[in-house]
Design a protein around this motif. Structure first.
Motif, PDB file in Angstrom:
ATOM      1  N   HIS A  21      -1.596 -18.878  46.672  1.00 15.06           N
ATOM      2  CA  HIS A  21      -2.114 -17.941  47.675  1.00 15.06           C
ATOM      3  C   HIS A  21      -1.017 -17.122  48.351  1.00 15.06           C
ATOM      4  O   HIS A  21      -1.299 -16.318  49.229  1.00 15.06           O
ATOM      5  CB  HIS A  21      -2.921 -18.710  48.729  1.00 15.06           C
ATOM      6  CG  HIS A  21      -4.108 -19.425  48.153  1.00 15.06           C
ATOM      7  ND1 HIS A  21      -4.048 -20.711  47.679  1.00 15.06           N
ATOM      8  CD2 HIS A  21      -5.383 -19.006  47.934  1.00 15.06           C
ATOM      9  CE1 HIS A  21      -5.227 -21.058  47.197  1.00 15.06           C
ATOM     10  NE2 HIS A  21      -6.062 -20.061  47.333  1.00 15.06           N
ATOM     11  N   TYR A  66     -10.158  -9.778  47.993  1.00 17.85           N
ATOM     12  CA  TYR A  66      -9.086 -10.705  47.616  1.00 17.85           C
ATOM     13  C   TYR A  66      -9.149 -11.057  46.122  1.00 17.85           C
ATOM     14  O   TYR A  66      -8.145 -11.423  45.528  1.00 17.85           O
ATOM     15  CB  TYR A  66      -9.228 -12.030  48.386  1.00 17.85           C
ATOM     16  CG  TYR A  66      -8.830 -12.000  49.845  1.00 17.85           C
ATOM     17  CD1 TYR A  66      -7.491 -12.117  50.221  1.00 17.85           C
ATOM     18  CD2 TYR A  66      -9.779 -11.918  50.854  1.00 17.85           C
ATOM     19  CE1 TYR A  66      -7.124 -12.135  51.560  1.00 17.85           C
ATOM     20  CE2 TYR A  66      -9.423 -11.940  52.190  1.00 17.85           C
ATOM     21  CZ  TYR A  66      -8.085 -12.049  52.546  1.00 17.85           C
ATOM     22  OH  TYR A  66      -7.720 -12.064  53.868  1.00 17.85           O
ATOM     23  N   HIS A 123      -1.781 -24.037  39.977  1.00 19.23           N
ATOM     24  CA  HIS A 123      -0.575 -23.887  40.798  1.00 19.23           C
ATOM     25  C   HIS A 123      -0.718 -24.658  42.086  1.00 19.23           C
ATOM     26  O   HIS A 123      -1.817 -24.873  42.581  1.00 19.23           O
ATOM     27  CB  HIS A 123      -0.358 -22.408  41.124  1.00 19.23           C
ATOM     28  CG  HIS A 123      -0.023 -21.578  39.927  1.00 19.23           C
ATOM     29  ND1 HIS A 123      -0.869 -20.610  39.431  1.00 19.23           N
ATOM     30  CD2 HIS A 123       1.060 -21.589  39.136  1.00 19.23           C
ATOM     31  CE1 HIS A 123      -0.312 -20.057  38.367  1.00 19.23           C
ATOM     32  NE2 HIS A 123       0.865 -20.634  38.167  1.00 19.23           N
ATOM     33  N   HIS A 151     -10.018 -24.293  37.749  1.00 19.77           N
ATOM     34  CA  HIS A 151      -9.048 -24.993  38.597  1.00 19.77           C
ATOM     35  C   HIS A 151      -9.697 -25.555  39.851  1.00 19.77           C
ATOM     36  O   HIS A 151      -9.369 -26.659  40.287  1.00 19.77           O
ATOM     37  CB  HIS A 151      -7.888 -24.048  38.943  1.00 19.77           C
ATOM     38  CG  HIS A 151      -6.960 -23.849  37.796  1.00 19.77           C
ATOM     39  ND1 HIS A 151      -6.031 -22.832  37.731  1.00 19.77           N
ATOM     40  CD2 HIS A 151      -6.821 -24.547  36.644  1.00 19.77           C
ATOM     41  CE1 HIS A 151      -5.357 -22.927  36.594  1.00 19.77           C
ATOM     42  NE2 HIS A 151      -5.828 -23.952  35.919  1.00 19.77           N
TER      43      HIS A 151
HETATM   44  C1  HEM Z   1     -10.512 -23.042  51.528  1.00 21.55           C
HETATM   45  C2  HEM Z   1      -9.575 -23.594  50.793  1.00 21.55           C
HETATM   46  C3  HEM Z   1      -9.131 -23.052  49.477  1.00 21.55           C
HETATM   47  C4  HEM Z   1      -8.924 -23.777  48.358  1.00 21.55           C
HETATM   48  C5  HEM Z   1      -9.088 -25.284  48.213  1.00 21.55           C
HETATM   49  C6  HEM Z   1      -8.535 -22.852  47.313  1.00 21.55           C
HETATM   50  C7  HEM Z   1      -8.245 -23.214  46.020  1.00 21.55           C
HETATM   51  C8  HEM Z   1      -7.774 -22.364  45.058  1.00 21.55           C
HETATM   52  C9  HEM Z   1      -7.396 -22.757  43.726  1.00 21.55           C
HETATM   53  C10 HEM Z   1      -7.472 -24.168  43.168  1.00 21.55           C
HETATM   54  C11 HEM Z   1      -6.955 -21.655  43.083  1.00 21.55           C
HETATM   55  C12 HEM Z   1      -6.460 -21.569  41.622  1.00 21.55           C
HETATM   56  C13 HEM Z   1      -4.971 -21.655  41.549  1.00 21.55           C
HETATM   57  C14 HEM Z   1      -4.519 -21.539  40.112  1.00 21.55           C
HETATM   58  O1  HEM Z   1      -5.284 -21.048  39.262  1.00 21.55           O
HETATM   59  O2  HEM Z   1      -3.404 -21.955  39.785  1.00 21.55           O
HETATM   60  C15 HEM Z   1      -7.078 -20.550  44.010  1.00 21.55           C
HETATM   61  C16 HEM Z   1      -6.764 -19.249  43.720  1.00 21.55           C
HETATM   62  C17 HEM Z   1      -7.143 -18.181  44.498  1.00 21.55           C
HETATM   63  N1  HEM Z   1      -7.608 -18.232  45.781  1.00 21.55           N
HETATM   64 FE1  HEM Z   1      -8.020 -19.888  46.813  1.00 21.55          FE
HETATM   65  N2  HEM Z   1      -8.502 -21.586  47.823  1.00 21.55           N
HETATM   66  C18 HEM Z   1      -8.870 -21.654  49.139  1.00 21.55           C
HETATM   67  C19 HEM Z   1      -8.974 -20.604  50.007  1.00 21.55           C
HETATM   68  C20 HEM Z   1      -8.886 -19.295  49.667  1.00 21.55           C
HETATM   69  C21 HEM Z   1      -9.134 -18.181  50.560  1.00 21.55           C
HETATM   70  C22 HEM Z   1      -9.489 -18.321  52.036  1.00 21.55           C
HETATM   71  C23 HEM Z   1      -8.974 -17.056  49.829  1.00 21.55           C
HETATM   72  C24 HEM Z   1      -9.151 -15.612  50.230  1.00 21.55           C
HETATM   73  C25 HEM Z   1      -9.879 -15.245  51.249  1.00 21.55           C
HETATM   74  C26 HEM Z   1      -8.594 -17.447  48.485  1.00 21.55           C
HETATM   75  C27 HEM Z   1      -8.335 -16.587  47.440  1.00 21.55           C
HETATM   76  C28 HEM Z   1      -7.867 -16.965  46.212  1.00 21.55           C
HETATM   77  C29 HEM Z   1      -7.553 -16.025  45.139  1.00 21.55           C
HETATM   78  C30 HEM Z   1      -7.698 -14.516  45.186  1.00 21.55           C
HETATM   79  C31 HEM Z   1      -7.091 -16.788  44.060  1.00 21.55           C
HETATM   80  C32 HEM Z   1      -6.669 -16.284  42.666  1.00 21.55           C
HETATM   81  C33 HEM Z   1      -5.193 -16.211  42.505  1.00 21.55           C
HETATM   82  C34 HEM Z   1      -4.848 -15.682  41.127  1.00 21.55           C
HETATM   83  O3  HEM Z   1      -5.412 -16.150  40.117  1.00 21.55           O
HETATM   84  O4  HEM Z   1      -4.049 -14.783  41.055  1.00 21.55           O
HETATM   85  N3  HEM Z   1      -8.543 -18.816  48.421  1.00 21.55           N
HETATM   86  N4  HEM Z   1      -7.582 -21.001  45.190  1.00 21.55           N
END
Ligand code: HEM
Length: 122
Positions: free
Chosen positions: A69, A33, A63, A45
């Protein structure tokens, strides 16, 4: 009463987030991922988000979690796995108390619907 943020401190929260993503990226199911993701920005973030969830003054400037996501086809199973990693890191690596862990678990339950796209009920 002191907030969790005041008790734990921003520097520990940064360490928690570092450790959290080390464990996540070490998991063969979760790692794909994050291919090509700017991890420094993601960590920044996540630190802001966790600080504000724990009662700190930081304002989350990433975001919206749904937008961040969208299209990743995150499954319920993988969501649970990531949630478990966060809770385990907090509890076992940083000795977080039950109150803090329960608070984080509650928030994880609240945002689940915005993040999980596959097998949403699971
Ligand atoms: C468990 C709760 C979760 C929280 C609180 C969370 C939180 C976040 C946050 C704050 C960001 C950054 C958004 C931004 O930069 O604007 C993010 C991005 C991301 N999250 Fe999560 N996340 C969670 C679960 C997951 C899960 C389960 C996955 C994958 C299995 C995942 C994969 C990703 C990926 C790949 C990004 C990067 C997106 C990008 O920069 O293109 N997240 N997440």
């Amino acid at each position: 009463m002191a907030s969790y943020y005041e008790k734990v401190g921003a520097s520990t929260i940064r360490d928690v987030v570092d450790r959290f993503y080390t464990v996540v990226l070490d998991d063969v199911e979760l790692k794909p991922y994050f291919n090509g993701v700017d991890m420094a920005r993601l960590k920044r973030h996540m630190v802001m988000l966790l600080c504000s969830v724990l009662g700190g003054p930081e304002v989350y400037e990433g975001h919206d979690l749904g937008d961040a996501h969208r299209g990743m086809a995150i499954t319920g199973e993988h969501y649970e796995k990531v949630g478990r990693i966060l809770v385990t890191v907090l509890r076992e690596d940083f000795g977080a108390d039950d109150g803090l862990v329960e608070h984080v678990a509650t928030v994880l339950g609240q945002v689940r619907g915005s993040i999980v796209e596959v097998g949403a009920a699971g």
